[in-house]
Design a protein around this motif. Sequence first.
Motif, PDB file in Angstrom:
ATOM      1  N   ASP A 180       0.836  -1.207   0.000  1.00 42.47           N
ATOM      2  CA  ASP A 180       0.000   0.000   0.000  1.00 42.47           C
ATOM      3  C   ASP A 180       0.869   1.254   0.000  1.00 42.47           C
ATOM      4  N   VAL A 181       1.882   1.257   0.838  1.00 40.95           N
ATOM      5  CA  VAL A 181       2.750   2.441   0.936  1.00 40.95           C
ATOM      6  C   VAL A 181       3.577   2.599  -0.332  1.00 40.95           C
ATOM      7  N   ARG A 182       4.026   1.494  -0.917  1.00 43.98           N
ATOM      8  CA  ARG A 182       4.750   1.578  -2.190  1.00 43.98           C
ATOM      9  C   ARG A 182       3.897   2.244  -3.270  1.00 43.98           C
ATOM     10  N   ARG A 183       2.635   1.816  -3.356  1.00 41.82           N
ATOM     11  CA  ARG A 183       1.739   2.411  -4.356  1.00 41.82           C
ATOM     12  C   ARG A 183       1.539   3.892  -4.080  1.00 41.82           C
ATOM     13  N   LEU A 184       1.381   4.246  -2.809  1.00 37.24           N
ATOM     14  CA  LEU A 184       1.156   5.637  -2.444  1.00 37.24           C
ATOM     15  C   LEU A 184       2.351   6.512  -2.831  1.00 37.24           C
ATOM     16  N   LEU A 185       3.550   6.069  -2.497  1.00 43.11           N
ATOM     17  CA  LEU A 185       4.732   6.863  -2.836  1.00 43.11           C
ATOM     18  C   LEU A 185       4.909   6.974  -4.347  1.00 43.11           C
ATOM     19  N   ASN A 186       4.581   5.915  -5.057  1.00 45.19           N
ATOM     20  CA  ASN A 186       4.660   5.952  -6.514  1.00 45.19           C
ATOM     21  C   ASN A 186       3.678   6.978  -7.080  1.00 45.19           C
ATOM     22  N   GLU A 187       2.478   7.031  -6.523  1.00 47.81           N
ATOM     23  CA  GLU A 187       1.489   8.015  -6.963  1.00 47.81           C
ATOM     24  C   GLU A 187       1.946   9.437  -6.649  1.00 47.81           C
ATOM     25  N   LEU A 188       2.550   9.635  -5.491  1.00 47.13           N
ATOM     26  CA  LEU A 188       3.045  10.961  -5.141  1.00 47.13           C
ATOM     27  C   LEU A 188       4.145  11.404  -6.095  1.00 47.13           C
ATOM     28  N   HIS A 189       5.049  10.483  -6.426  1.00 47.58           N
ATOM     29  CA  HIS A 189       6.099  10.801  -7.395  1.00 47.58           C
ATOM     30  C   HIS A 189       5.481  11.165  -8.735  1.00 47.58           C
ATOM     31  N   ALA A 190       4.495  10.401  -9.183  1.00 48.07           N
ATOM     32  CA  ALA A 190       3.847  10.679 -10.465  1.00 48.07           C
ATOM     33  C   ALA A 190       3.168  12.044 -10.464  1.00 48.07           C
ATOM     34  N   SER A 191       2.726  12.501  -9.301  1.00 48.55           N
ATOM     35  CA  SER A 191       2.067  13.808  -9.209  1.00 48.55           C
ATOM     36  C   SER A 191       3.059  14.968  -9.156  1.00 48.55           C
ATOM     37  N   GLY A 192       4.369  14.654  -9.090  1.00 47.87           N
ATOM     38  CA  GLY A 192       5.384  15.701  -9.094  1.00 47.87           C
ATOM     39  C   GLY A 192       6.012  16.002  -7.745  1.00 47.87           C
ATOM     40  N   GLN A 193       5.648  15.256  -6.709  1.00 48.79           N
ATOM     41  CA  GLN A 193       6.233  15.484  -5.386  1.00 48.79           C
ATOM     42  C   GLN A 193       7.698  15.064  -5.373  1.00 48.79           C
ATOM     43  N   THR A 194       8.569  15.919  -4.872  1.00 48.87           N
ATOM     44  CA  THR A 194       9.976  15.574  -4.695  1.00 48.87           C
ATOM     45  C   THR A 194      10.111  14.712  -3.440  1.00 48.87           C
ATOM     46  N   ILE A 195      10.774  13.561  -3.579  1.00 51.02           N
ATOM     47  CA  ILE A 195      10.848  12.573  -2.497  1.00 51.02           C
ATOM     48  C   ILE A 195      12.282  12.087  -2.349  1.00 51.02           C
ATOM     49  N   VAL A 196      12.741  11.993  -1.116  1.00 49.15           N
ATOM     50  CA  VAL A 196      13.970  11.268  -0.801  1.00 49.15           C
ATOM     51  C   VAL A 196      13.613  10.239   0.262  1.00 49.15           C
ATOM     52  N   LEU A 197      13.854   8.969  -0.038  1.00 49.17           N
ATOM     53  CA  LEU A 197      13.538   7.936   0.933  1.00 49.17           C
ATOM     54  C   LEU A 197      14.760   7.070   1.212  1.00 49.17           C
ATOM     55  N   VAL A 198      14.960   6.804   2.483  1.00 53.45           N
ATOM     56  CA  VAL A 198      15.999   5.880   2.940  1.00 53.45           C
ATOM     57  C   VAL A 198      15.335   4.539   3.161  1.00 53.45           C
ATOM     58  N   THR A 199      15.912   3.478   2.607  1.00 53.01           N
ATOM     59  CA  THR A 199      15.255   2.184   2.716  1.00 53.01           C
ATOM     60  C   THR A 199      16.244   1.044   2.547  1.00 53.01           C
ATOM     61  N   HIS A 200      15.908  -0.097   3.151  1.00 52.65           N
ATOM     62  CA  HIS A 200      16.571  -1.357   2.852  1.00 52.65           C
ATOM     63  C   HIS A 200      15.743  -2.175   1.862  1.00 52.65           C
ATOM     64  N   ASP A 201      14.564  -1.663   1.503  1.00 55.64           N
ATOM     65  CA  ASP A 201      13.589  -2.392   0.699  1.00 55.64           C
ATOM     66  C   ASP A 201      13.863  -2.128  -0.778  1.00 55.64           C
ATOM     67  N   LEU A 202      14.526  -3.059  -1.436  1.00 59.14           N
ATOM     68  CA  LEU A 202      14.861  -2.872  -2.850  1.00 59.14           C
ATOM     69  C   LEU A 202      13.608  -2.771  -3.708  1.00 59.14           C
ATOM     70  N   ARG A 203      12.553  -3.494  -3.339  1.00 55.71           N
ATOM     71  CA  ARG A 203      11.299  -3.401  -4.094  1.00 55.71           C
ATOM     72  C   ARG A 203      10.722  -1.998  -4.017  1.00 55.71           C
ATOM     73  N   LEU A 204      10.808  -1.389  -2.852  1.00 52.17           N
ATOM     74  CA  LEU A 204      10.325  -0.018  -2.689  1.00 52.17           C
ATOM     75  C   LEU A 204      11.126   0.931  -3.569  1.00 52.17           C
ATOM     76  N   ALA A 205      12.443   0.783  -3.564  1.00 51.31           N
ATOM     77  CA  ALA A 205      13.292   1.640  -4.382  1.00 51.31           C
ATOM     78  C   ALA A 205      12.970   1.483  -5.863  1.00 51.31           C
ATOM     79  N   GLU A 206      12.821   0.259  -6.306  1.00 51.02           N
ATOM     80  CA  GLU A 206      12.558   0.004  -7.719  1.00 51.02           C
ATOM     81  C   GLU A 206      11.176   0.494  -8.133  1.00 51.02           C
ATOM     82  N   ALA A 207      10.204   0.420  -7.214  1.00 50.86           N
ATOM     83  CA  ALA A 207       8.839   0.811  -7.543  1.00 50.86           C
ATOM     84  C   ALA A 207       8.639   2.319  -7.531  1.00 50.86           C
ATOM     85  N   CYS A 208       9.349   3.026  -6.655  1.00 56.58           N
ATOM     86  CA  CYS A 208       9.021   4.431  -6.387  1.00 56.58           C
ATOM     87  C   CYS A 208      10.063   5.431  -6.871  1.00 56.58           C
ATOM     88  N   ALA A 209      11.281   4.995  -7.091  1.00 62.60           N
ATOM     89  CA  ALA A 209      12.361   5.964  -7.300  1.00 62.60           C
ATOM     90  C   ALA A 209      12.751   6.072  -8.764  1.00 62.60           C
TER      91      ALA A 209
END
Length: 224
Positions: A180-209
């Motif tokens: 759910d959070v991965r989808r949310l961050l991806n939507e925020l990025h698509a809307s133009g929000q600037t995001i920096v996220l620290v993570t160990h979750d490679l799936r999160l990085a690949e999905a959102c960054a």
Amino acid sequence: MTDPVIDLRGVTRRYDEGPPALRDVSLTVAPGDAVAVLGPSGSGKSTLLNLIAGLDRPSDGTVTVAGARVDTLGEAASARFRRAHVGLVFQFFNLLDDLTVEDNVLLPAQLAGAPGRASRAHAARLLDSLGLARHASAYPGRLSGGERQRVAVARALVNRPALLLADEPTGALDTASGEDVRRLLNELHASGQTIVLVTHDLRLAEACASRVIRLRDGRIEEDR
């Protein structure tokens, strides 16, 4: 040419007598970028995030965020700057259990002195867009982990920040809530929000960054 949202130049952070947590790091992040910062424990990820947020100060170098030299701000000015320009999302939500979901989201706007009626309307729109409108009057303890993290994101966005910083936003979540959070961050990025996220979750990085930075021993090892 658009000015960067983040501009670090020659940043080093030392603590006591040990090796530097960050070593001569230079980094720019453009508006609309979504940057994932990866690296093993002790690589400097959290230190980097804290410096960008103005929660820490560099030993050397400069940190400019949204046009302001955050490394030169005092504690009170730094807090005001974060309220106006930076949204923070943490691994363990940091919601206030004795406030309703709506009041948790509204808190940064109230601290910033924003008009109450406009802030309440904006908070309602955020909660609706995140699928949380039905929980506005509930207390955080009644929500799932994924729902609480979405509340935390709404709170971080209520002052319309130039920058959203997320520290291990899926680290305390089960698989479904993390998705759910991965989808949310991806939507925020698509809307133009600037995001920096620290993570160990490679799936999160690949999905959102749109960009992945790897740190090792306080240095940028990879930026792609």
